[in-house]
Motif scaffolding. Structure first.
Motif, short mmCIF file in Angstrom:
data_model
loop_
_atom_site.label_atom_id
_atom_site.label_comp_id
_atom_site.label_asym_id
_atom_site.label_seq_id
_atom_site.Cartn_x
_atom_site.Cartn_y
_atom_site.Cartn_z
N LEU A 1 0.86 -1.18 0.00
CA LEU A 1 0.00 0.00 0.00
C LEU A 1 0.90 1.23 0.00
O LEU A 1 1.72 1.40 0.91
N LEU A 2 0.76 2.06 -1.03
CA LEU A 2 1.52 3.31 -1.12
C LEU A 2 0.78 4.40 -0.35
O LEU A 2 -0.28 4.85 -0.76
N ALA A 3 1.37 4.83 0.77
CA ALA A 3 0.77 5.88 1.59
C ALA A 3 1.73 7.04 1.78
O ALA A 3 1.56 7.86 2.69
N LEU A 4 2.76 7.11 0.91
CA LEU A 4 3.75 8.17 0.95
C LEU A 4 3.89 8.77 -0.44
O LEU A 4 3.68 8.08 -1.45
N PRO A 5 4.26 10.04 -0.55
CA PRO A 5 4.41 10.65 -1.88
C PRO A 5 5.59 10.07 -2.63
O PRO A 5 6.62 9.71 -2.03
N THR A 6 5.48 9.98 -3.95
CA THR A 6 6.57 9.46 -4.76
C THR A 6 7.53 10.56 -5.21
O THR A 6 8.24 10.41 -6.19
N THR A 7 7.54 11.65 -4.46
CA THR A 7 8.56 12.68 -4.65
C THR A 7 9.77 12.40 -3.75
O THR A 7 10.76 13.13 -3.81
N HIS A 8 9.67 11.36 -2.94
CA HIS A 8 10.76 11.00 -2.03
C HIS A 8 11.04 9.50 -2.15
O HIS A 8 10.18 8.72 -2.56
N ILE B 1 8.89 6.06 -3.51
CA ILE B 1 9.34 5.44 -4.75
C ILE B 1 9.68 3.97 -4.52
O ILE B 1 9.36 3.11 -5.34
N GLN B 2 10.27 3.66 -3.38
CA GLN B 2 10.66 2.28 -3.12
C GLN B 2 9.44 1.36 -2.97
O GLN B 2 9.52 0.18 -3.28
N VAL B 3 8.32 1.89 -2.51
CA VAL B 3 7.10 1.08 -2.47
C VAL B 3 6.74 0.64 -3.89
O VAL B 3 6.35 -0.51 -4.13
N LEU B 4 6.91 1.54 -4.86
CA LEU B 4 6.63 1.21 -6.25
C LEU B 4 7.68 0.24 -6.79
O LEU B 4 7.34 -0.71 -7.52
N VAL B 5 8.96 0.45 -6.47
CA VAL B 5 10.01 -0.45 -6.93
C VAL B 5 9.76 -1.86 -6.40
O VAL B 5 9.87 -2.85 -7.14
N ARG B 6 9.41 -1.97 -5.13
CA ARG B 6 9.14 -3.29 -4.56
C ARG B 6 7.96 -3.96 -5.23
O ARG B 6 7.95 -5.18 -5.41
N SER B 7 6.98 -3.17 -5.62
CA SER B 7 5.83 -3.73 -6.33
C SER B 7 6.24 -4.24 -7.71
O SER B 7 5.79 -5.31 -8.14
N VAL B 8 7.09 -3.48 -8.41
CA VAL B 8 7.59 -3.92 -9.71
C VAL B 8 8.36 -5.22 -9.56
O VAL B 8 8.15 -6.19 -10.32
N VAL B 9 9.25 -5.28 -8.59
CA VAL B 9 10.07 -6.47 -8.36
C VAL B 9 9.19 -7.67 -7.98
O VAL B 9 9.44 -8.80 -8.41
N ALA B 10 8.16 -7.42 -7.17
CA ALA B 10 7.28 -8.50 -6.72
C ALA B 10 6.27 -8.91 -7.79
O ALA B 10 5.65 -9.98 -7.68
N GLY B 11 6.09 -8.07 -8.81
CA GLY B 11 5.10 -8.36 -9.82
C GLY B 11 3.68 -8.19 -9.32
O GLY B 11 2.76 -8.87 -9.79
#
Length: 356
Positions: free
Chosen positions: A78-85, A89-99
């Motif tokens: 769950l992304l609950a932080l802005p992707t300006t930091h 961003i790492q929440v999104l990267v982890r999601s990409v890696v996890a598929g």
């Protein structure tokens, strides 16, 4: 704001610079070693001139893989932080890696516990493990009452807490209520959190040089835009110590050390004492210029009950007993909340300005 699709494409291509935060300035073209970067994050400059951190795909994805390995495997975030930091961003990267497809909380109206619960519902409905990342202020709001926010956050397999020092009392309360909190330490230069609950991720190395924390390993950024590439170690601006059990304790930024009457005082140590006292929710300690002492210790305190704040003399005495009389605050003010900057760090300059 960086989107999941943009990040997925950038990591796959290992090219095409994504700018998470530029500090309001246009970045010059990349040259030489800089061309290996897929992400640029400009620091706030709160402790000096802003610097643009350049990160490569390998560091970002390795950080995500090591995080999943530490937490028990990939999951839905769950992304609950802005992707300006970097934390967001790492929440999104982890999601990409996890598929997996992350849930996204709308932060436009601010962070509300009920909105968190709503955003968490579809995430928790997915099979497998479930994770989120928060800053201490968000966690404090979720555990403040026995409401839907607390019910939701208790269902996550791990809740990463970083971006700022977390008051021990908040950690204790959260864990007592069943929240699986994992404290993290890291920064843009280390692809985000790289030390979890005091222990470095596998392959990450931490050492102290003259009391300053240094980090090495595969999660390091390439370097600063316009500067030289990082070597094997990155020297942070934080002071630390290694506890008897081998875990890292961060004592605060070296720039924040208060020198009063020849004594060096780490604000984080005084803050830990204050936030452990009954009736204190948060505290920020700063140094104020003083003609006699050089600097004096001042504390901004957020009481649990604004109508019944704790006794100032008792707070100062607690600091004196735990740290020493030299660290006792000379000035204490009660405030409804602490000013924040970035993803949730206390704005110490604004706190110091409130005493003027």
């Amino acid at each position: 704001m960086i989107t999941l699709d943009e990040l997925r494409a950038g990591l796959a291509a290992r090219s095409g610079l994504l700018v998470a935060r530029s500090g309001g300035r246009e970045l010059p073209p990349l040259r030489g070693w800089e061309t290996g970067a897929v992400l640029a994050v400009t620091t706030s400059g709160s402790t000096g001139e802003p610097k643009t951190v350049l990160l490569g795909a390998d560091a970002l994805t390795t950080s995500a893989e090591l995080t999943h390995a530490r937490l028990g495997g990939p999951g839905t975030w769950l992304l609950a932080l802005p992707t300006t930091h970097i934390a967001g961003i790492q929440v999104l990267v982890r999601s990409v890696v996890a598929g997996t497809e992350p849930g996204v909380m709308d932060l436009a109206p601010g962070f509300r516990a009920t909105d968190f619960a709503t955003a968490a519902r579809p995430v928790l409905a997915e099979p497998g493990r479930h994770y989120t990342a928060l800053v201490p202020t968000q966690l404090a709001r979720l555990v403040a009452t026995e409401g839907p926010g607390l019910a939701a956050v208790r269902q996550f397999d791990a809740v990463l807490i970083g971006g700022a020092a977390t008051p021990p009392a908040l950690l204790e309360r959260s864990r007592r209520l069943g929240v699986r909190v994992v404290t993290t330490y890291g920064m843009s230069e280390t692809s985000g959190g790289c030390v979890y609950d005091g222990l470095p991720l596998d392959g990450v190395h931490v050492r102290l040089v003259d009391g300053r924390v240094e980090v090495g390993g595969p999660v390091l950024a390439l370097g600063y835009l316009g500067g030289e590439p990082f070597g094997e170690w990155f020297r942070t601006g934080d002071l630390g110590r290694i506890r008897d059990d081998g875990t890292l304790q961060v004592l605060g930024r070296a720039d924040d050390v208060i020198i009063s009457g020849g004594e060096n005082i780490a604000p984080a140590g005084v803050e830990r004492v204050l936030t452990s006292q009954r009736g204190v929710r948060e505290a920020c300690v700063v140094g104020l210029a003083d003609p006699e002492w050089g600097q004096v210790v001042a504390a901004a305190v957020v009481p649990e009950d604004p109508g019944d704040p704790p006794d100032v003399d008792e707070l100062c005495a607690a600091v004196g007993d735990a740290v020493g009389r030299f660290a006792m605050p000379k000035r204490v003010v009660f405030v409804p909340e602490l000013p924040l900057r970035g993803p949730g760090k206390v704005d110490r300059r604004a706190v110091a300005g409130s005493f003027e």
